[in-house]
Design a protein around this motif. Structure first.
Motif, PDB file in Angstrom:
ATOM      1  N   MET A 191       0.369   5.598  -0.143  1.00  0.00           N
ATOM      2  CA  MET A 191      -0.278   5.856   1.140  1.00  0.00           C
ATOM      3  C   MET A 191       0.742   5.780   2.262  1.00  0.00           C
ATOM      4  SD  MET A 191      -3.493   3.451   0.424  1.00  0.00           S
ATOM      5  CE  MET A 191      -3.388   3.113  -1.314  1.00  0.00           C
ATOM      6  N   SER A 192       0.601   6.621   3.264  1.00  0.00           N
ATOM      7  CA  SER A 192       1.501   6.574   4.412  1.00  0.00           C
ATOM      8  C   SER A 192       1.211   5.300   5.202  1.00  0.00           C
ATOM      9  CB  SER A 192       1.282   7.792   5.302  1.00  0.00           C
ATOM     10  OG  SER A 192       0.014   7.699   5.919  1.00  0.00           O
ATOM     11  N   GLU A 193       2.098   4.973   6.122  1.00  0.00           N
ATOM     12  CA  GLU A 193       1.912   3.769   6.926  1.00  0.00           C
ATOM     13  C   GLU A 193       0.581   3.809   7.688  1.00  0.00           C
ATOM     14  OE1 GLU A 193       5.122   3.165   9.643  1.00  0.00           O
ATOM     15  OE2 GLU A 193       4.400   1.199  10.277  1.00  0.00           O
ATOM     16  N   GLU A 229      -2.126   5.590   6.926  1.00  0.00           N
ATOM     17  CA  GLU A 229      -3.236   5.460   5.969  1.00  0.00           C
ATOM     18  C   GLU A 229      -3.409   4.004   5.537  1.00  0.00           C
ATOM     19  OE1 GLU A 229      -2.892   9.892   3.877  1.00  0.00           O
ATOM     20  OE2 GLU A 229      -1.768   8.211   3.057  1.00  0.00           O
ATOM     21  N   MET A 253       0.823  -1.211   0.000  1.00  0.00           N
ATOM     22  CA  MET A 253       0.000   0.000   0.000  1.00  0.00           C
ATOM     23  C   MET A 253       0.857   1.261   0.000  1.00  0.00           C
ATOM     24  SD  MET A 253      -3.266  -0.975   2.338  1.00  0.00           S
ATOM     25  CE  MET A 253      -2.679  -2.247   3.391  1.00  0.00           C
ATOM     26  N   GLN A 254       1.960   1.202   0.764  1.00  0.00           N
ATOM     27  CA  GLN A 254       2.864   2.362   0.770  1.00  0.00           C
ATOM     28  C   GLN A 254       3.449   2.594  -0.621  1.00  0.00           C
ATOM     29  OE1 GLN A 254       5.300   1.424   4.557  1.00  0.00           O
ATOM     30  NE2 GLN A 254       5.269   3.642   4.392  1.00  0.00           N
TER      31      GLN A 254
END
Lengths: 253, 469
Positions: B427-429, B431, B422-423
């Motif tokens: 997206m941030s960790e 998120e 996802m990162q």
């Protein structure tokens, strides 16, 4: 600002084991480079390391994206800076639909006071799904959850198409694909080719390169590039086999 | 260097702010007969209520802590250091304009008046021990719906409420129901007349503002034959260094053919002991649905139950518990089948993050003489990082050949590879984690009222972003 993804003398270890050894490669925007090589030679390590996977320790070297070092960036910052990795084994995210997942990824690229235009987003999503021959019903399905190998890879290219990176690394995108799926995925990638995109295709087999024709082919062995050439190098490698490259490796390596 | 003290203390979390307290009535520390006399005097209660409280105090004192099966952390509650009644002595206002400014601002910051305008049929807003605001739309009042605080309701409508008060959950049910019966104040009493369907939800909001305080609201909802009502409660408190106690008792009575949906979204700060007893009686063809979202608190112990008393009655518990670092969510459900063809459904989703701990306890009881009863139980646990802990204690007693039970449990993990994936998409960790959690609860939350699933999603995001070190 130089328009390249520039990897210089990169050394990468997992635990005690060094995988990449003074690896260097420059991919200019607008070009497609392919890396071929036998299994266990460090191809996937290269992909994970430049994307910032925490298990891969970069002991020395540099990775510049358009002239800016990305090595101190978190994986998400590298993504937002324009680096995309199509995974060899894409992860399943249960309960999160493809539409919401890509939307979250797009939202992460907006500043706080910006908002994604939902109708425009769906229009774009549907166009790109049509291009990749993905059924529109897929928008509601959870990311990669229960997907076939081919569906997963198409979904990776869909994300790439939606996020419009400046550099994309395709890690064994051909693995697990039948010939029809391979054609669709390749056509998708070819559509995205252009002056604003540099592509690194990592593959074990020459077959993919019949469809995504590379500008440059590199042969990798034991953590470094041992030979580079044009697309004919891939054919040569196919006929001679990988044993031939081992002889190209520097002595003592 | 001394910095000026800000008038209001705020931080990241929406509920973590407090105003200076100025209470006219303060029952002081500890709980004795004197405390009870003080509360009863201030509330000008009838003698039977005073006696009810005093009997409950005895039961509370005699009952041991349930530490033979529950966490030892309960022993860290110091009952002598808690204040049992704090109020400003004013009646609940019918207009927000009449509510004291600091209290009004508190609820405005929590979005209550705005929600009331948007989608609610009535609101009661409790500040410490008493309701500061209580109002219902005229159209609902004209249908004969009663919606008021417990004190007022027991005084004004004893013929309706006394009959069921303490009957679904007897004083001696457990130590904390006894504590509540002794010290109760605030909470909602609702009566929905026969055949009346309240189209919009009624909402209560419980706010703890004072330190070293216990909130003991008491809620009783009676839905008469064929009526329908949705009730929602939200809870917050600021973060104090000392432990705060919230110990509510909620009794629901669904008369034949009635439907009650009870939705809780609690966002307690991590110093709150949240020990709540919730139970319903469902008569013939009645439906009771508990939707219970537990976020925050130091320790939550809560097992909403339904006694399926009449034929074809149906009970449901849909619960979500999120245990972050330093939190323990000990939640579950009880379904007591007591008539033929009764059905129950329990879906429990727990998320444990960091050092957070989740426990599921379920009880399903179907005696031998019953026919055609069905239960479905699903417990899913999600673990985020290796220190998390989750336990499941299902107790299913099913006798007889004509009843059926289905039980499924799963434990899954958000792996580092999923987060990395996802990162890699930007997206941030934080998120990424909140997206996984929202995905995990998604098949439940999409059945929630829209406003609440949006609120829950937002709370999960705040909680997950805070958990990234």
């Amino acid at each position: 600002m130089s328009n390249t993804l520039e990897i210089t003398n990169l050394n990468v270890s997992i635990g005690d084991k060094q995988i990449l050894k003074d690896f260097s490669l420059t991919i200019p925007k607008g070009e497609v480079h392919a890396i071929m090589g036998p299994n266990g030679t460090g191809k996937s390590t290269l992909a994970k390391a430049i994307a910032g996977h925490p298990d891969y320790e970069i002991t020395s070297g540099e990775v510049l994206l358009d002239g800016e070092s990305i090595l101190d960036m978190e994986p998400d910052e590298r993504s937002r800076a324009g680096l995309f990795l199509a995974f060899q084994y894409p992860m399943e995210i249960p309960g999160v639909s493809i539409a919401n997942f890509i939307r979250a990824a797009k939202n992460a690229r907006l500043s706080e006071d910006e908002e994604l235009n939902a109708p425009a987003y769906y229009k774009e999503l549907y166009e790109k799904m049509d291009m990749l021959q993905i059924d529109r019903k897929f928008t509601a399905r959870s990311v990669n959850d229960g997907f076939s190998g081919g569906e997963k890879k198409r979904c990776e290219i869909l994300q790439m198409a939606m996020l419009q990176p400046s550099y994309a690394v395709l890690d064994e995108t051909d693995s697990g694909l039948d010939i029809d799926a391979l054609k669709v995925v390749s056509e998708g990638v070819n559509t995205l080719r252009g002056d604003n995109l540099g592509v690194l295709v990592i593959t074990h087999y020459q077959r993919l390169l019949d469809y995504i024709v590379p500008d440059v082919v590199h042969v990798m062995y034991d953590g470094r590039i041992v030979k580079s050439g044009d697309k004919n190098l891939a054919l040569e490698l196919e006929s001679k086999g990988y044993d031939w490259v081992k002889e190209l490796a520097p002595a003592g390596a | 260097m001394a910095t000026p003290t800000p008038e209001i203390e705020v931080d990241r979390e929406s509920g973590n702010f407090k105003y200076e307290e100025s209470h006219k009535y303060d029952a002081g520390y500890g709980l004795t007969e004197k405390t009870i006399d003080y509360i009863s005097d201030v509330k000008k209660e009838d003698d039977w209520i005073r006696e009810f409280r005093k009997r409950a105090l005895k039961v509370f004192e005699d009952k041991p802590m349930p530490t033979n099966w529950a966490t030892k952390d309960l022993e860290n509650i110091v009952f002598e250091n808690i204040r049992y009644y704090l109020a400003d002595g004013q009646r609940a206002k019918k207009s927000w304009d009449d509510v004291p400014d600091d209290v009004k601002e508190t609820f405005e910051r929590l979005g209550i008046p705005e929600n009331e305008r948007k989608f609610l049929a009535g609101v009661e807003a409790q500040f410490d021990s008493e309701a500061a605001y209580s109002n219902m739309k005229d159209s609902v009042m004209k249908q004969g719906v009663i919606f008021m605080g417990s004190t007022e309701a027991l005084m004004k409508h004893p013929e309706i409420f006394r009959k069921w008060f303490g009957k679904v959950i007897p004083t001696g049910d457990n130590k904390f129901s006894a504590l509540n019966s002794a010290a109760f104040s605030g909470g909602s009493f609702i009566y929905v007349p026969k055949g009346v369907k309240v189209s919009h939800p009624l909402q209560a909001y419980f706010r703890i503002n004072a330190e070293n305080f216990g909130q003991f609201e008491r809620t009783l909802i009676i839905a008469d034959e064929g009526s329908e009502v949705t009730y929602m409660e939200g809870c917050t408190a600021p973060k104090f260094d000392t432990a705060t106690l919230h110990s509510a008792v909620v009794e629901l009575v669904a008369m034949p053919g009635a439907k009650i949906e009870y939705v809780t979204v609690q966002n307690w700060s991590s110093n709150v002991f949240n020990l709540v007893t919730k139970r319903a009686i469902a008569h013939e063809d009645a439906v009771v649905k508990w939707v219970d979202c537990n976020i925050g608190s130091r320790l939550t112990m809560k097992y909403p139950g339904v006694i399926l008393k009449g034929k074809r009655a149906r009970g449901e518990v849909l619960s979500i518990a999120l245990a972050n670092d330093g939190q323990h969510q000990d939640t579950g459900a009880k379904m007591i089948h007591a008539a033929d063809e009764t059905t129950s459904n329990i879906i429990s989703k727990s998320i444990s993050v960091g050092e957070g701990r989740s426990t599921y306890r379920g009880q399903v009881h179907m005696p031998k003489h019953l026919k055609g009863c069905k239960n479905n139980t699903e417990c899913d646990a999600l673990l985020i990082n290796t220190n998390s802990r989750t336990d499941t204690y299902p107790a299913i007693t099913v006798r007889g050949n004509d009843n059926s039970v289905q039980h499924e449990a799963s434990v899954s993990k958000v792996s580092a590879e999923q987060i990395f994936y996802m990162q890699q998409r930007g997206m941030s960790e934080g998120e990424a984690m909140s997206l996984s959690v929202n995905g995990f609860v998604n098949d439940l939350t999409r059945h929630f009222p829209m406003e609440y699933s949006v609120e829950l999603k937002r709370l999960i995001e705040l909680e997950m972003e805070g958990s990234v070190g």
